[in-house]
Design a protein around this motif. Structure first.
Motif, mmCIF file in Angstrom:
data_model
loop_
_atom_site.group_PDB
_atom_site.id
_atom_site.type_symbol
_atom_site.label_atom_id
_atom_site.label_comp_id
_atom_site.label_asym_id
_atom_site.label_seq_id
_atom_site.Cartn_x
_atom_site.Cartn_y
_atom_site.Cartn_z
ATOM 1 N N SER A 89 0.612 -1.100 0.145
ATOM 2 C CA SER A 89 0.232 0.140 0.155
ATOM 3 C C SER A 89 0.934 1.192 0.020
ATOM 4 O O SER A 89 -0.087 2.249 -0.362
ATOM 5 C CB SER A 89 -0.478 0.199 1.484
ATOM 6 O OG SER A 89 0.227 -0.446 2.135
ATOM 7 N N THR A 129 -5.440 1.511 -1.179
ATOM 8 C CA THR A 129 -5.703 1.478 -0.301
ATOM 9 C C THR A 129 -7.134 2.137 0.341
ATOM 10 O O THR A 129 -8.180 1.307 0.744
ATOM 11 C CB THR A 129 -4.162 1.667 0.464
ATOM 12 O OG1 THR A 129 -3.602 0.927 0.011
ATOM 13 C CG2 THR A 129 -4.662 1.224 1.655
ATOM 14 N N ALA A 156 -1.445 -4.446 -4.226
ATOM 15 C CA ALA A 156 -1.883 -2.782 -5.179
ATOM 16 C C ALA A 156 -1.752 -2.601 -6.472
ATOM 17 O O ALA A 156 -0.078 -2.681 -6.649
ATOM 18 C CB ALA A 156 -2.487 -1.776 -4.269
ATOM 19 N N THR A 191 -0.850 3.485 -5.291
ATOM 20 C CA THR A 191 -1.654 2.108 -4.499
ATOM 21 C C THR A 191 -1.701 3.128 -3.439
ATOM 22 O O THR A 191 -2.410 2.317 -2.485
ATOM 23 C CB THR A 191 0.095 1.604 -4.122
ATOM 24 O OG1 THR A 191 0.677 2.535 -3.507
ATOM 25 C CG2 THR A 191 0.644 0.723 -5.176
ATOM 26 N N ARG A 192 -1.550 4.126 -2.341
ATOM 27 C CA ARG A 192 -1.906 4.326 -1.633
ATOM 28 C C ARG A 192 -3.746 5.321 -1.596
ATOM 29 O O ARG A 192 -4.541 5.123 -0.695
ATOM 30 C CB ARG A 192 -1.188 5.769 -1.029
ATOM 31 C CG ARG A 192 0.051 5.122 -0.411
ATOM 32 C CD ARG A 192 1.299 7.126 -0.032
ATOM 33 N NE ARG A 192 1.802 7.307 0.496
ATOM 34 C CZ ARG A 192 3.420 6.771 0.200
ATOM 35 N NH1 ARG A 192 2.806 6.541 -1.101
ATOM 36 N NH2 ARG A 192 4.356 6.384 1.110
#
Length: 507
Positions: free
Chosen positions: A255, A265, A339, A261-262
């Motif tokens: 993440s 998440t 992710a 990817t953040r």
């Protein structure tokens, strides 16, 4: 195409969509297994299958609306523009209000089934059901690593039936499968390379010959909680026979890799922590995720398993379960997966999801009276606002962003004419309060996850919405050009980027 006559089970107040022969029969009759896997639902219950995008009346309505819009734009463009924009603004407000209501209901807690480690382990082995684990894989050279992760599942091996579902022409994955240490509870199932080339077809092929009492799916990159199967068994017994499935939460092991990817998440965190529990609290249908959903096998057979022609087969199955009279719960157990760290790969994946959402909506409104009686008013509202609204309104975002940019740069009176006072102020509510509300949900989710490092990503979410717009636009186009095309998500990108970064540092 008319509405199929399904067979009601009056003793249980349930609906059966498909009568499937016993698993032992299908294991001996390969042709029938292939036919049911590819065309079972479309043949027995065509009104519930996405093999056809539109039925006749839907095509007529779409043609009439399109002709009416074109005629309005030609004869009175300002009036037509005002009407269209007003309707879309009202749709935005409805979607925002619905999402906020779901988020609030889910954030209250109490709707997720929690099973402690002690309770999960306390069930004696002789009281556990047989469990089939379906693992559809395609071009996955790291299959051995997946099997090793699944080996960490705490479940009696003599009750476990892990099925690796490989496409017949996928030599890359077949080579990886041959390198796996043989285990009695793990078997390779070769899926015929026939249309549709989709994950749900592979799942049907692997599931229909299974004789287990419970069934779940894991994707190639999944790393499930080791007690998840035991937790699911306890949860299903606690919930009772009215529940057909429990959906575990999904999280990510990469993440913090980059901003995308953040965002991903936060997106998943909000979905599995708040939105799905909110749907459960509301009594609305729960669109399932593509992995870590745990089914009662007998119910899964009765509802026709997965629709191989729907590219978001999980969401469709959640709706079909609800229409058949069953409910879905949310399980307090997490499966970690990858992710998407690459924007192009992310758009490919999200566009498939959005396309499938539109497919699912079109399938389930083919008989408005029937679906209303089965889902109820709340369920229909969710179907329209949540399932259809999410991709379609995302696709329209770009149009309104362009109008906003044109107004601030040119102050063109033609644009102002499209927004009479009522429409203008409602639009301002969407622009200001709506966007602030969505940003707040992101910040709230970061706090829920106890991830302060996600706060900057939450505040930069408008950039993420731009990617959503691209994905939604692609989904709408692809729904016309390739409705059942399964655009595969590439896995292992986090490993490739990490290796490249280490190589760069070493040099």
């Amino acid at each position: 195409m008319g509405v199929v006559l399904v067979t009601p089970d009056v003793t249980q107040n349930r609906t059966r969509f498909l009568s499937v022969p016993p698993a032992s029969v299908l294991a001996e009759d390969h042709d029938q297994l292939v036919e049911l896997s590819c065309h079972g639902l479309a043949t027995a219950a065509p009104a519930y299958s996405a093999r056809s995008v539109l039925v006749r009346w839907q095509g007529v309505v779409l043609a009439v609306l399109t002709a009416g819009l074109l005629a309005g734009l030609l004869l009175s463009p300002r009036t037509a523009g005002v009407v269209v924009i007003a309707l879309v603004v009202l749709a935005y407000i409805a979607a925002l209000g619905y999402r906020l209501a779901l988020f609030r209901l889910g954030a209250r807690g109490g709707r997720t089934v929690m099973v402690s480690d002690e309770e999960a382990r306390s069930v004696p082995d002789d009281q556990l059901p047989t469990y089939t684990v379906l693992v559809p894989v395609f071009h996955e050279p790291l299959l051995g690593e997946l099997v090793e992760r699944l080996e960490r599942l705490d479940y009696p091996r003599h009750l476990l039936d892990v099925r690796l579902l490989l496409e017949a022409d996928d030599t890359e994955t077949a080579d990886a499968a041959r390198r796996i240490t043989p285990r009695e509870h793990v078997r390779v199932v070769t899926v015929p390379s026939l249309d549709p080339r989709t994950k749900p077809k592979a799942c049907n092929y692997g599931f229909l010959t299974a004789e287990s009492a419970m069934c779940t799916i894991y994707d190639a990159e999944d790393d499930p909680d080791s007690l998840q199967l035991r937790r699911a068994v306890v949860a299903m017994r606690r919930l009772g026979p009215s529940y057909a499935c429990v959906q575990a939460r999904l999280g990510f092991y990469n993440s913090a890799q980059n901003m995308l990817t953040r965002w991903f998440t936060l997106d998943y965190g909000s979905w599995f922590t708040n939105m799905l529990p909110g749907l459960v609290a509301l009594g609305a249908p729960v669109p399932l995720g593509g992995t870590s959903n745990h089914f009662r096998s007998d119910v899964l057979r009765d509802v026709g398993a997965w629709d191989p022609w729907n590219v978001t087969e999980d969401a469709d199955l959640g709706l079909r379960l609800h229409r058949a009279g069953y409910r879905v719960g949310v399980l307090g157990s997490t499966t970690l997966e990858e992710a998407n760290p690459d924007a192009i790969n992310w758009v490919r994946q999200r566009s498939r999801w959005y396309k499938g959402y539109i497919q699912t909506f079109l399938v389930h409104v083919r008989s408005p009276r029937l679906v209303t009686s089965q889902l109820g008013a709340r369920g229909v509202a969710g179907l329209v606002v949540f399932i259809a609204g999410t991709p379609l309104l995302s696709a329209l975002n770009g149009f309104f962003w362009a109008l906003t940019a044109m107004w601030f740069t040119s102050h063109d009176p033609a644009i102002a004419a499209l927004f009479p006072p009522v429409v203008y102020y409602l639009g301002m509510v969407c622009l200001v309060l709506g966007n602030l509300s969505v940003l707040y949900m992101g910040v709230f989710t970061a706090r829920q996850l106890e991830r302060p490092d996600l706060l900057p990503a939450a505040l930069l979410m408008p950039l993420y919405w731009g990617l959503m717009w691209l994905a939604a636009l692609k989904a709408v186009i692809q729904l016309v050009t390739a409705p059942s095309y399964w655009e595969k998500t590439t896995h292992g990108l986090h490993r490739q980027q990490t290796t490249a970064a280490e190589a760069g540092g070493a040099s």
